[in-house]
Structures are given as structure tokens and as C-alpha cells.
Enzyme design. Structure first.
Site, PDB file in Angstrom:
ATOM      1  N   TYR A   1      -3.046  -0.278  10.082  1.00  0.00           N
ATOM      2  CA  TYR A   1      -2.902  -0.610   8.667  1.00  0.00           C
ATOM      3  C   TYR A   1      -1.522  -0.205   8.164  1.00  0.00           C
ATOM      4  O   TYR A   1      -0.837  -0.982   7.469  1.00  0.00           O
ATOM      5  CB  TYR A   1      -3.997   0.095   7.880  1.00  0.00           C
ATOM      6  CG  TYR A   1      -4.060  -0.251   6.414  1.00  0.00           C
ATOM      7  CD1 TYR A   1      -4.642  -1.429   5.985  1.00  0.00           C
ATOM      8  CD2 TYR A   1      -3.564   0.633   5.451  1.00  0.00           C
ATOM      9  CE1 TYR A   1      -4.729  -1.743   4.639  1.00  0.00           C
ATOM     10  CE2 TYR A   1      -3.649   0.335   4.103  1.00  0.00           C
ATOM     11  CZ  TYR A   1      -4.234  -0.849   3.700  1.00  0.00           C
ATOM     12  OH  TYR A   1      -4.310  -1.154   2.357  1.00  0.00           O
TER      13      TYR A   1
ATOM     14  N   SER B   1       0.851  -1.189   0.000  1.00  0.00           N
ATOM     15  CA  SER B   1       0.000   0.000   0.000  1.00  0.00           C
ATOM     16  C   SER B   1       0.884   1.234   0.000  1.00  0.00           C
ATOM     17  O   SER B   1       2.067   1.160   0.366  1.00  0.00           O
ATOM     18  CB  SER B   1      -0.884  -0.002   1.262  1.00  0.00           C
ATOM     19  OG  SER B   1      -1.491   1.247   1.475  1.00  0.00           O
TER      20      SER B   1
END
Length: 264
Positions: free
Chosen positions: A157, A144
Site C-alpha cells: 500500500y 494517503s
């Protein structure tokens, strides 16, 4: 010889009943691979199989919690018995909990780490012995932009995806001698059903504030589409990337390269 062909390859994509995982798996299938995927329950898996059929792909689906090492080992064993091998693994399954760090329960933090970081370790660990024996294999971790950047409400995250970047590099370092390549794909902001609320027009016809923010930060001035990730995935899964190892390929429209526009 087409170095981008995946004919004869067996590809496992985790959490690929829908969304980005589905797009990646379909792309591998279109390139010739046998598509295998898992998801958390039978209903979701059955829906995924139907969606693949609509696209002309005969996919094999398994119910498996990728955070459960025993179940993962059982799934990989079943795949190897039926298909003989796993040539390509895409660790796609993931979750996010958007909570300010000072309000986040430690159990929720651990859950995100478990799904987004520990599970890729577990599934990679399960496929590595077969790849080592064949001296061939591709592992692709869905990283990501949060592998590189921080932002409010995504502490767990970002921690997980930063760790996944380093797990990617370490697998490349440890198993490169077996002709195993481990790389990452780092999606930018992708238009999916999950992000639809962030792109809806406001009552006055203006863009959602987050939508405006993303467009202002993206040189391409648009959200990505799941299809934008397919070419990079096929490249990293194919012989064309045999000397690419430990790399994270960011497919973000240029966000990570861009400081942003100067205010007027």
C-alpha cells in the site's frame, strides 16, 4: 462569480458506491456536478445508485474493473457519448492488504499496486485526450499518509501510494500546458465502517489500542470524518484551484506535522 461552483461539470469518481468515494462524489454533486461512478459489480453499483438517490443526487453508475484498460476505455467512451466529456476525475478506487512484508505473496503485492497505482494511470490516460482537446481538466488522486510514511504490514500500500504521489506530480508536469491540473488528496485516519473495529470500546470500557495510538498522534485528537474531505475535493475540482498543480493536500488533522506528545 462562484469559483467553487461545479455547475455544468461532469465528474467521474472511481469506486464510489460507498465510503470515502461516495462522500467525495456526493460533495461534487452538491456543488453542481453531474456525478458518475463505477464499481466492480452490478449489485454494488445498484446499491450505490440508491444511496445517491436518498441524498437527492441522480448519479450514473458503471460496472468497470479499473485495472482492465479495455473496459476503462469502453466506460470513458460511453460517458463521453452520453454526457459529452469528463471534466473531473477522482481516482479513488483502492485496496489494502495488511500483511508483514516477509510473509506477503508477490501476487498480493502486485494486486495492490495494480488497483492503487496502475488503475489511476489507466483511467487518467483514458480521460486525458478529451481534457487536452478542451484545454481544461481536473484529475484528483486519492493518496494517503502512506504516500509519505511507512508503517508495519502495509509495504504494498505504501509503495503504491508513494508511486501515486509521483504520478500526480508527473501528470501535472506533463499536462499543465493544457490547463489540466492534477493534484492529490491525502486522507488521514477516517472513521468509516472499515475502521469501526479499530475504534470499538474494549470489554473494560477503554479505547482500542490503535484508537489510542491515532488520537495520540493527531493534534486534532480525533479521527477524521469522510465529510472532512469534501471541501478540499471541491476546491481541487473547481476553478478556485486553477493555479494549484502537482500538490498533495493532506487532510489528516495535523498528523504529518506532529512529532507526538512527550511521554509523562
Amino acid at each position: 462569480m462562484n469559483k467553487f461552483s461545479l455547475e455544468g461539470k461532469v465528474a467521474l469518481v472511481t469506486g464510489a458506491s460507498s465510503g470515502i468515494g461516495f462522500a467525495l462524489a456526493k460533495g461534487l454533486g452538491d456543488a453542481g456536478a453531474q456525478v458518475i461512478f463505477n464499481d466492480i459489480n452490478q449489485e454494488v453499483v445498484d446499491k450505490g445508485i440508491e444511496e445517491y438517490k436518498k441524498k437527492g443526487i441522480e448519479a450514473k453508475g458503471y460496472v468497470c474493473d479499473v485495472t482492465n484498460e479495455e473496459k476503462v476505455i469502453e466506460m470513458i467512451s460511453s460517458i463521453e457519448k452520453e454526457f459529452g466529456k469528463v471534466d473531473i476525475l477522482i481516482n479513488n478506487a483502492g485496496i489494502i492488504k495488511r500483511v508483514p512484508m516477509h510473509e506477503m505473496a508477490s501476487d498480493d503485492f502486485r494486486k495492490v499496486i495494480d488497483v492503487d497505482l496502475t488503475a489511476p494511470f489507466i483511467v487518467s490516460k483514458a480521460v486525458l485526450p478529451g481534457m487536452m482537446n478542451r484545454r481544461s481538466g481536473k484529475i484528483i488522486n486519492v493518496c494517503s499518509m502512506m504516500s509519505e510514511l511507512g508503517r508495519e504490514t502495509v509495504s504494498a500500500y505504501a509503495a503504491a501510494k508513494g508511486g501515486l504521489k509521483m504520478l500526480t506530480r508527473n501528470i501535472a508536469s506533463e499536462y499543465g500546458e493544457y490547463n489540466i491540473q492534477c493534484n492529490g488528496i491525502g486522507p488521514g485516519y477516517i472513521a468509516t465502517p472499515m475502521t469501526n473495529p479499530l475504534r470499538e470500546k474494549q470489554a473494560d470500557g477503554s479505547r482500542h489500542p490503535f484508537d489510542q495510538f491515532i488520537l495520540s498522534k493527531t493534534p486534532a485528537e480525533r479521527w477524521g470524518e469522510a465529510e472532512d474531505l469534501v471541501g478540499p475535493a471541491v476546491f481541487l475540482a473547481s476553478e478556485a484551484s486553477d493555479f494549484v498543480n502537482g500538490h498533495v493536500l493532506y487532510v489528516d488533522g495535523g498528523i504529518l506535522a506532529y512529532l507526538g506528545k512527550q511521554p509523562k
